[in-house]
Design a protein around this motif. Structure first.
Motif, PDB file in Angstrom:
ATOM      1  N   ILE A  65      93.200  94.473  75.992  1.00 53.20           N
ATOM      2  CA  ILE A  65      92.465  94.584  76.924  1.00 53.20           C
ATOM      3  C   ILE A  65      93.541  96.321  77.885  1.00 53.20           C
ATOM      4  O   ILE A  65      94.823  96.237  78.202  1.00 53.20           O
ATOM      5  CB  ILE A  65      93.689  93.251  77.772  1.00 53.20           C
ATOM      6  N   ALA A  66      92.447  97.554  78.688  1.00 56.88           N
ATOM      7  CA  ALA A  66      92.844  98.396  78.738  1.00 56.88           C
ATOM      8  C   ALA A  66      93.004  98.498  79.890  1.00 56.88           C
ATOM      9  O   ALA A  66      91.938  98.031  80.555  1.00 56.88           O
ATOM     10  CB  ALA A  66      92.132  98.932  78.583  1.00 56.88           C
ATOM     11  N   ALA A  67      94.168  98.543  80.480  1.00 58.20           N
ATOM     12  CA  ALA A  67      93.771  99.132  82.117  1.00 58.20           C
ATOM     13  C   ALA A  67      95.180  99.502  82.881  1.00 58.20           C
ATOM     14  O   ALA A  67      95.703 100.724  81.986  1.00 58.20           O
ATOM     15  CB  ALA A  67      95.668  97.699  81.881  1.00 58.20           C
ATOM     16  N   HIS A  68      94.392 100.268  83.427  1.00 54.29           N
ATOM     17  CA  HIS A  68      94.177 101.109  84.490  1.00 54.29           C
ATOM     18  C   HIS A  68      94.694 101.307  85.791  1.00 54.29           C
ATOM     19  O   HIS A  68      93.270 100.902  86.323  1.00 54.29           O
ATOM     20  CB  HIS A  68      93.503 102.736  83.883  1.00 54.29           C
ATOM     21  N   ASN A  69      95.388 100.815  86.072  1.00 51.90           N
ATOM     22  CA  ASN A  69      95.481 101.023  88.206  1.00 51.90           C
ATOM     23  C   ASN A  69      94.866  99.502  88.453  1.00 51.90           C
ATOM     24  O   ASN A  69      94.350  99.476  89.161  1.00 51.90           O
ATOM     25  CB  ASN A  69      94.699 102.256  88.809  1.00 51.90           C
ATOM     26  N   GLU A  70      95.768  98.047  87.832  1.00 57.44           N
ATOM     27  CA  GLU A  70      95.289  96.943  87.960  1.00 57.44           C
ATOM     28  C   GLU A  70      95.811  96.617  88.323  1.00 57.44           C
ATOM     29  O   GLU A  70      95.697  95.143  87.874  1.00 57.44           O
ATOM     30  CB  GLU A  70      94.289  96.541  86.394  1.00 57.44           C
ATOM     31  N   GLU A  71      97.272  96.865  89.243  1.00 57.25           N
ATOM     32  CA  GLU A  71      98.027  95.875  89.448  1.00 57.25           C
ATOM     33  C   GLU A  71      97.528  94.329  90.335  1.00 57.25           C
ATOM     34  O   GLU A  71      98.292  93.469  90.075  1.00 57.25           O
ATOM     35  CB  GLU A  71      99.098  96.540  90.505  1.00 57.25           C
ATOM     36  N   ASP A  72      96.911  94.741  90.686  1.00 56.63           N
ATOM     37  CA  ASP A  72      96.006  93.365  91.774  1.00 56.63           C
ATOM     38  C   ASP A  72      94.916  92.734  91.027  1.00 56.63           C
ATOM     39  O   ASP A  72      94.554  91.703  91.026  1.00 56.63           O
ATOM     40  CB  ASP A  72      95.333  94.310  92.869  1.00 56.63           C
ATOM     41  N   LYS A  73      94.792  92.874  89.745  1.00 60.75           N
ATOM     42  CA  LYS A  73      94.414  91.953  88.499  1.00 60.75           C
ATOM     43  C   LYS A  73      94.577  91.261  87.567  1.00 60.75           C
ATOM     44  O   LYS A  73      94.262  90.933  87.192  1.00 60.75           O
ATOM     45  CB  LYS A  73      92.582  92.821  89.085  1.00 60.75           C
ATOM     46  N   ILE A  74      95.611  92.119  87.032  1.00 53.52           N
ATOM     47  CA  ILE A  74      95.802  91.903  85.336  1.00 53.52           C
ATOM     48  C   ILE A  74      96.599  90.621  85.187  1.00 53.52           C
ATOM     49  O   ILE A  74      96.643  90.114  84.302  1.00 53.52           O
ATOM     50  CB  ILE A  74      96.853  93.197  85.232  1.00 53.52           C
ATOM     51  N   PHE A  75      97.443  90.409  86.164  1.00 51.80           N
ATOM     52  CA  PHE A  75      98.141  88.970  86.337  1.00 51.80           C
ATOM     53  C   PHE A  75      97.434  87.648  86.164  1.00 51.80           C
ATOM     54  O   PHE A  75      97.276  86.673  85.374  1.00 51.80           O
ATOM     55  CB  PHE A  75      99.251  88.657  86.939  1.00 51.80           C
ATOM     56  N   GLN A  76      96.386  88.162  86.983  1.00 52.85           N
ATOM     57  CA  GLN A  76      95.056  86.674  87.249  1.00 52.85           C
ATOM     58  C   GLN A  76      94.344  86.234  85.626  1.00 52.85           C
ATOM     59  O   GLN A  76      94.036  85.792  84.805  1.00 52.85           O
ATOM     60  CB  GLN A  76      94.565  86.986  88.549  1.00 52.85           C
ATOM     61  N   THR A  77      94.241  88.115  85.430  1.00 53.60           N
ATOM     62  CA  THR A  77      93.653  87.696  84.123  1.00 53.60           C
ATOM     63  C   THR A  77      94.117  87.232  83.112  1.00 53.60           C
ATOM     64  O   THR A  77      93.903  86.261  82.076  1.00 53.60           O
ATOM     65  CB  THR A  77      92.893  89.142  83.830  1.00 53.60           C
ATOM     66  N   LEU A  78      95.489  87.564  82.748  1.00 51.38           N
ATOM     67  CA  LEU A  78      96.161  86.894  81.974  1.00 51.38           C
ATOM     68  C   LEU A  78      96.432  85.703  82.498  1.00 51.38           C
ATOM     69  O   LEU A  78      96.324  84.634  81.012  1.00 51.38           O
ATOM     70  CB  LEU A  78      97.950  87.764  81.546  1.00 51.38           C
ATOM     71  N   HIS A  79      96.686  85.187  83.155  1.00 54.75           N
ATOM     72  CA  HIS A  79      96.578  84.291  83.717  1.00 54.75           C
ATOM     73  C   HIS A  79      95.299  83.022  83.165  1.00 54.75           C
ATOM     74  O   HIS A  79      95.892  81.338  82.460  1.00 54.75           O
ATOM     75  CB  HIS A  79      96.585  84.029  85.024  1.00 54.75           C
ATOM     76  N   TYR A  80      93.991  83.383  83.324  1.00 49.02           N
ATOM     77  CA  TYR A  80      93.016  82.698  82.547  1.00 49.02           C
ATOM     78  C   TYR A  80      93.315  82.550  80.917  1.00 49.02           C
ATOM     79  O   TYR A  80      92.890  81.443  81.005  1.00 49.02           O
ATOM     80  CB  TYR A  80      91.929  83.247  82.938  1.00 49.02           C
ATOM     81  N   ILE A  81      93.429  83.666  80.818  1.00 48.50           N
ATOM     82  CA  ILE A  81      93.904  83.462  78.993  1.00 48.50           C
ATOM     83  C   ILE A  81      94.689  82.383  78.714  1.00 48.50           C
ATOM     84  O   ILE A  81      94.364  81.415  77.650  1.00 48.50           O
ATOM     85  CB  ILE A  81      94.292  84.777  78.868  1.00 48.50           C
ATOM     86  N   ASP A  82      96.170  82.597  80.015  1.00 48.81           N
ATOM     87  CA  ASP A  82      97.211  80.938  79.709  1.00 48.81           C
ATOM     88  C   ASP A  82      96.721  79.882  79.397  1.00 48.81           C
ATOM     89  O   ASP A  82      97.055  78.873  78.561  1.00 48.81           O
ATOM     90  CB  ASP A  82      97.744  81.584  80.401  1.00 48.81           C
ATOM     91  N   LYS A  83      95.232  79.654  79.981  1.00 48.06           N
ATOM     92  CA  LYS A  83      94.648  78.215  80.229  1.00 48.06           C
ATOM     93  C   LYS A  83      93.897  77.730  79.623  1.00 48.06           C
ATOM     94  O   LYS A  83      92.965  77.253  79.693  1.00 48.06           O
ATOM     95  CB  LYS A  83      94.391  78.061  81.994  1.00 48.06           C
TER      96      LYS A  83
END
Length: 450
Positions: free
Chosen positions: A104-122
């Motif tokens: 996951i390449a991330a540039h200024n994604e503070e409002d989205k990255i946690f949710q993306t990782l959360h869905y991967i976790d599920k």
């Protein structure tokens, strides 16, 4: 089409068994039907051609009508017949457990990255999953959110830093550390259906050895935001998905999109990783296809991405896509592709600038003239393309509803206003935007990834 966190029922849906039709036969049948349709449309449109030739000359009239009627009609007919003949092969094993790595390449994604990782976790995937989040010069709290995810989620997450700007730099940095046979790329704003990774890997494991990548299905997650996102919901659900199914049928999906795709790690490394291009996923896919490998598409591997909610961001995105296509054509000519289906599919891209230019410079002005009673360019005959378009979208709609969404326990949201605008006005915007992208690439304008 709201993303959900409930896994699908594990019971395998029974499918109606039909006689297998070889891909070569499907290809020939679809072309024959499309050719018959084009001949029919040319015949009944002869008076239209004659009238326009009196005004502009025969060669110019043929060039215009060919770009707004004959060729689009042929392509739509080919698409319709191909979709009718398409049948996705059954999985050999719906529950693979191979180790995978997610980038996951991330540039200024503070409002989205946690949710993306959360869905991967599920995910209901039973194999080991390792996630590399590559912080690509973020100036916000992206790193903080990734550290929070490492602390609160069960999946293995490793944070990397890449200061050189560009998604390709970030992905190539992480690629050097990948040790698993398969690698998946996901955009930082993309959410996965709980069974998505399982189906993506299952398609790869069920495919021949020469398949090097599988593109996932990307839908919209913010379609309720405004009319603009409502229109794009149908573009992803019907337009892009139909093209992906067509290309997947002929074993040459032309874009294993970076937003959500799976690759064989050794294949990616053999072609040198992601290229320095504004359409890095397009050029990468064409390099893979040039190696005589195949790229498939899996409609059940559903993901949800955030689409542009403003017109200016939409223009920038689609102009990038148009530039990426030109980049691919400049690097690898269609006739240099070794596989016949890929030659054809990439060859279609050669005529897209002609079609977009004709639509922009001729059809749109012709529509304005028709409004004032001058049917020189746009008239009743141009409506012949509309039934084929509606038929192709209807075929895909019922396929998405009955084969994909029902199996994934998803529901299609009612979005009538978006659908009407998508059918009647979307191309009025898309073609000029694509032309803008072509101009950007020809004159080598500054690249803009956002």
């Amino acid at each position: 089409m709201k993303p959900v966190l409930s896994p699908i029922n594990s019971q395998v849906t029974k499918e109606f068994k039909r006689k297998y039709i070889p891909v070569k036969t499907k290809f020939c049948i679809s072309h024959i039907a499309a050719f018959i349709w084009m001949c029919f449309s040319i015949y009944i449109a002869l008076p239209w051609l004659e009238d326009l030739a009196k005004i502009l000359s025969f060669p110019l009239a043929l060039l215009i009508i060919g770009g707004i009627s004959y060729i689009p009609g042929y392509m739509n007919a080919f698409l319709v017949i191909s979709l009718l003949l398409d049948r996705q092969p059954a999985f050999k094993n719906e529950y693979p457990n191979d180790e995978i790595t997610i980038l996951i390449a991330a540039h200024n994604e503070e409002d989205k990255i946690f949710q993306t990782l959360h869905y991967i976790d599920k995910q209901d995937y039973s194999g080991k999953v390792k996630v590399f989040v590559i912080n690509n010069g973020s100036t916000d709290n992206t790193v903080h959110e990734v550290v929070k995810a490492k602390r609160e989620l069960k999946i293995e997450i490793e944070l990397l830093n890449e200061e050189n700007p560009g998604k390709f730099n970030a992905l190539n940095h992480a690629l050097e550390l990948v040790e698993t046979p398969y690698v998946i790329t996901i955009d930082a704003d993309t959410l996965l259906h709980p069974s998505s990774i399982r189906y993506l890997v299952a398609r790869m494991k069920s495919s021949p050895e020469d398949v090097c990548a599988v593109a996932g299905s990307v839908l919209t997650k913010n379609s309720r935001e405004n009319l603009w996102t409502k229109v794009q919901e149908w573009d992803y659900f019907l337009g892009i998905a139909s093209i992906k199914r067509l290309q997947g049928l002929y074993q040459g999906t032309l874009v294993a999109q970076g937003a959500y795709s799976l690759y064989k790690t050794n294949c990616i490394k053999e072609v040198g990783g992601w290229p320095d291009a504004i359409g890095e996923d397009i050029v990468l896919t064409w390099r893979l296809l040039q190696k005589k490998w195949k790229v498939y598409f899996e409609p059940l591997a559903v993901s949800f991405t955030e689409v542009p909610s403003t017109f200016i961001h939409f223009v920038r995105q689609r102009a990038r896509w148009a530039r990426g296509m030109i980049e691919g054509l400049n690097e690898i000519k269609p006739w240099k592709q070794p596989q016949v289906y890929v030659k054809y599919l990439t060859g279609i891209n050669l005529i897209m600038p002609y079609l977009d230019l004709t639509f922009t410079l001729c059809w749109i002005p012709g529509l304005i003239l028709a409004f004032f009673g001058y049917n020189w360019i746009v008239g009743p005959m141009t409506l012949l393309v509309l039934p084929l378009t509606l038929i192709s979208y209807s075929i895909l709609y019922f396929y998405q509803r009955n084969v994909v969404f029902r199996r994934l326990d998803l529901r299609i949201r009612k979005n009538i206003s978006g659908f009407i605008f998508f059918i009647l006005g979307y191309q009025l915007i898309m073609s000029p935007v694509s032309v803008y992208g072509y101009i950007q690439e020809v004159f080598k304008f500054k690249r803009n990834w956002k």
